[in-house]
Motif scaffolding. Structure first.
Motif, PDB file in Angstrom:
ATOM      1  N   PHE A 105       9.735   3.244  -0.786  1.00 18.31           N
ATOM      2  CA  PHE A 105       8.453   3.933  -0.649  1.00 18.31           C
ATOM      3  C   PHE A 105       7.476   3.487  -1.733  1.00 18.31           C
ATOM      4  N   ILE A 106       7.953   3.391  -2.976  1.00 17.33           N
ATOM      5  CA  ILE A 106       7.082   2.986  -4.076  1.00 17.33           C
ATOM      6  C   ILE A 106       6.599   1.551  -3.879  1.00 17.33           C
ATOM      7  N   LEU A 114      -3.886   1.003   4.286  1.00 17.09           N
ATOM      8  CA  LEU A 114      -4.067   1.509   5.647  1.00 17.09           C
ATOM      9  C   LEU A 114      -4.845   2.821   5.658  1.00 17.09           C
ATOM     10  N   LEU A 115      -4.537   3.699   4.718  1.00 23.71           N
ATOM     11  CA  LEU A 115      -5.261   4.968   4.644  1.00 23.71           C
ATOM     12  C   LEU A 115      -6.735   4.742   4.338  1.00 23.71           C
ATOM     13  N   ASP A 116      -7.038   3.783   3.450  1.00 27.73           N
ATOM     14  CA  ASP A 116      -8.437   3.495   3.134  1.00 27.73           C
ATOM     15  C   ASP A 116      -9.170   2.932   4.353  1.00 27.73           C
ATOM     16  N   LYS A 117      -8.443   2.193   5.183  1.00 28.57           N
ATOM     17  CA  LYS A 117      -9.072   1.609   6.373  1.00 28.57           C
ATOM     18  C   LYS A 117      -9.430   2.698   7.385  1.00 28.57           C
ATOM     19  N   HIS A 151       0.502  -0.862   0.369  1.00 28.08           N
ATOM     20  CA  HIS A 151       0.182  -1.148   1.772  1.00 28.08           C
ATOM     21  C   HIS A 151      -0.206   0.136   2.513  1.00 28.08           C
ATOM     22  N   ILE A 152       0.493   1.204   2.213  1.00 21.79           N
ATOM     23  CA  ILE A 152       0.179   2.498   2.838  1.00 21.79           C
ATOM     24  C   ILE A 152      -1.226   2.949   2.429  1.00 21.79           C
TER      25      ILE A 152
END
Length: 126
Positions: free
Chosen positions: A43-44, A53-56, A49-50
């Protein structure tokens, strides 16, 4: 009088290690811990990358910050004179101010953390 006799009987067996509370339980516990550590480290490592994606898909809201001053804006001579007097008083000998600039929020992180720790260390009186 009869002499006191003490008889000790010891029976050693590895049989309890193989029952419900023995070695299989210890191995299962270690397996669960290692699986949890692998999941946390995965996860870390995937977190950047997570976040991308959230910013996108969920862009940040417009921040309500005070706009920075233009770079060319200078500090008035009176303020520099006060700074020089404070430095001279604190160090006990005169000093000349050569360069001044405002600190960025990144440079202010350590002083803010120090103030927070000092305030958190005091307990309010009732």
């Amino acid at each position: 009088m009869h002499p006191l006799t003490l008889a000790i009987s010891l029976h050693f067996s590895l049989e309890p290690l193989w029952h419900d509370t023995g070695l299989p339980l210890a191995i299962m516990g270690m397996f669960i811990v290692f699986v949890a550590l692998v999941l946390v480290s995965t996860f870390i490592s995937k977190l950047p990358h997570i976040m991308a994606l959230l910013d996108k898909y969920l862009p940040q809201a417009e921040q309500l910050l005070i706009p920075p001053k233009p770079r060319g804006e200078e500090i008035p001579d009176e303020v520099i004179a006060v700074i020089a007097a404070a430095v001279s008083e604190a160090l006990g000998k005169p000093h000349r101010i050569i360069h001044t600039r405002e600190l960025t929020s990144r440079e202010m992180a350590w002083p803010q953390q120090g103030r927070w720790e000092i305030h958190a260390s005091h307990k309010p009186h009732n």
